[in-house]
Design a protein around this motif. Structure first.
Motif, short mmCIF file in Angstrom:
data_model
loop_
_atom_site.label_atom_id
_atom_site.label_comp_id
_atom_site.label_asym_id
_atom_site.label_seq_id
_atom_site.Cartn_x
_atom_site.Cartn_y
_atom_site.Cartn_z
N ALA A 39 0.88 -1.18 0.00
CA ALA A 39 0.00 0.00 0.00
C ALA A 39 0.91 1.22 0.00
O ALA A 39 1.64 1.46 0.96
N GLU A 94 1.68 5.40 -0.64
CA GLU A 94 1.17 6.77 -0.73
C GLU A 94 -0.33 6.88 -0.44
O GLU A 94 -1.07 7.57 -1.15
N LEU A 95 -0.77 6.19 0.60
CA LEU A 95 -2.20 6.17 0.93
C LEU A 95 -2.73 7.58 1.16
O LEU A 95 -2.06 8.39 1.81
#
Ligand code: SAM
Length: 281
Positions: A187, A189-190
């Motif tokens: 996951a 750069e959420l």
């Protein structure tokens, strides 16, 4: 502020719209805000039109700040603790401070909000009823491989934090220590512009990270499916290999002897022996 308290306030991990109204209210009303990097928090406060006093609190000065915080609380004032992004204390400073404040009998109040760990788990598609959060694994290769070997049999979903500098090295070590078949979720750069969630086997995602430089950029949460419960034969192999290693055989020799005794493929035994050798103190 009802009574002198330390508020642990979560802040956005990218998208500023994730800042809660309560977080803004608390940060505006406390006597002062302890922040990991005052420049980062100053920007956040100015975005929300909040003016308050900022005091730095990071890994290198946390111990020294404790007495000062206790003195302010003793005067009946409240303060907040924030990190650069996300929830304080989650792979961020504050543990010593919160421990000291609770021990001194003052209240510590959470103001919950974003955390990369929970945001990532909520979209991973891996089991979340139980999980094992290990934060950042050691930065150095040997220590990292040893840590992975110690986690090889962990049946819960494993959640790690990693930076862009080491993402490829981490996945390479996962491949050599745990094999390439397990399901992995990256996951990246959420809540930010280039948010990306990639799913695949360890081997496939390592290949993707190696070939696509965008996949080596930004901040990562790495989630690995837990280990399947060991089959009886695998347990026997573990016992046999441990014994051979304890007798002083090298990893290669132990795998060779075990392959002859069990008739099983030497490669798989070699990988298991490598993990067991790294596990040893
Ligand atoms: N306290 C923070 C929290 O609650 O998420 C974590 C702080 S830790 C120093 C920073 C690490 O969190 C990054 O290196 C990365 O692994 C992860 N992280 C933070 N923001 C992220 C994001 N927007 N997307 C993916 N991972 C993130």
């Amino acid at each position: 502020m009802p009574e002198p308290s330390l508020y642990c306030v979560a802040t956005p991990i990218g998208n500023l719209d994730d800042m809660s109204r309560r977080a803004c209210q608390v940060l505006a009303e406390v006597d002062c805000i302890y922040a990991e990097d005052t420049r980062v928090t100053r920007q956040l406060l100015s975005h929300f039109g909040i003016q308050n006093r900022l005091v730095s609190l990071h890994d290198h000065n946390e111990a020294g700040r404790v007495a000062e915080v206790l003195a302010v609380l003793a005067q009946g004032k409240s303060m907040a603790l924030v990190s650069d992004a996300g929830t304080p204390l989650i792979s961020d400073p504050g543990y010593h401070l919160v421990g000291a404040v609770t021990q001194a009998g003052f209240r510590v109040i959470p103001v919950p909000g974003p955390s990369a760990l929970i945001a990532a788990l909520s979209v991973a598609g891996l089991p979340t009823d139980r999980f094992c959060f290990e934060g950042f694994l050691p930065a150095r290769g040997n220590a990292r491989r040893k840590a992975l070997a110690a986690l090889a049999a962990e049946p819960r979903t494993l959640v790690l934090y990693e930076s862009s500098h080491r993402i490829e090295a981490l996945l390479t070590d996962m491949l050599t220590t745990l094999g390439g078949e397990r399901q992995l979720v990256l996951a990246r750069e959420l809540t930010k512009r280039f948010e990306q969630v990639c799913r695949g086997t360890v081997e496939a995602l390592l290949q993707a990270v190696r070939t696509d430089e965008n996949l080596r950029r930004g901040e990562f949460v790495v989630m690995l499916a837990g280990a399947e419960p060991a089959a009886p034969a695998e347990q026997d192999n573990t016992t046999l290999l441990r014994l051979l290693l304890e007798e002083g055989l090298s990893v290669r020799q132990a795998a060779k002897v075990a392959a002859r005794l069990t008739g099983q493929p030497r490669n798989a035994l070699y990988r298991l022996a490598t993990a067991l050798a790294q596990e040893a103190p």
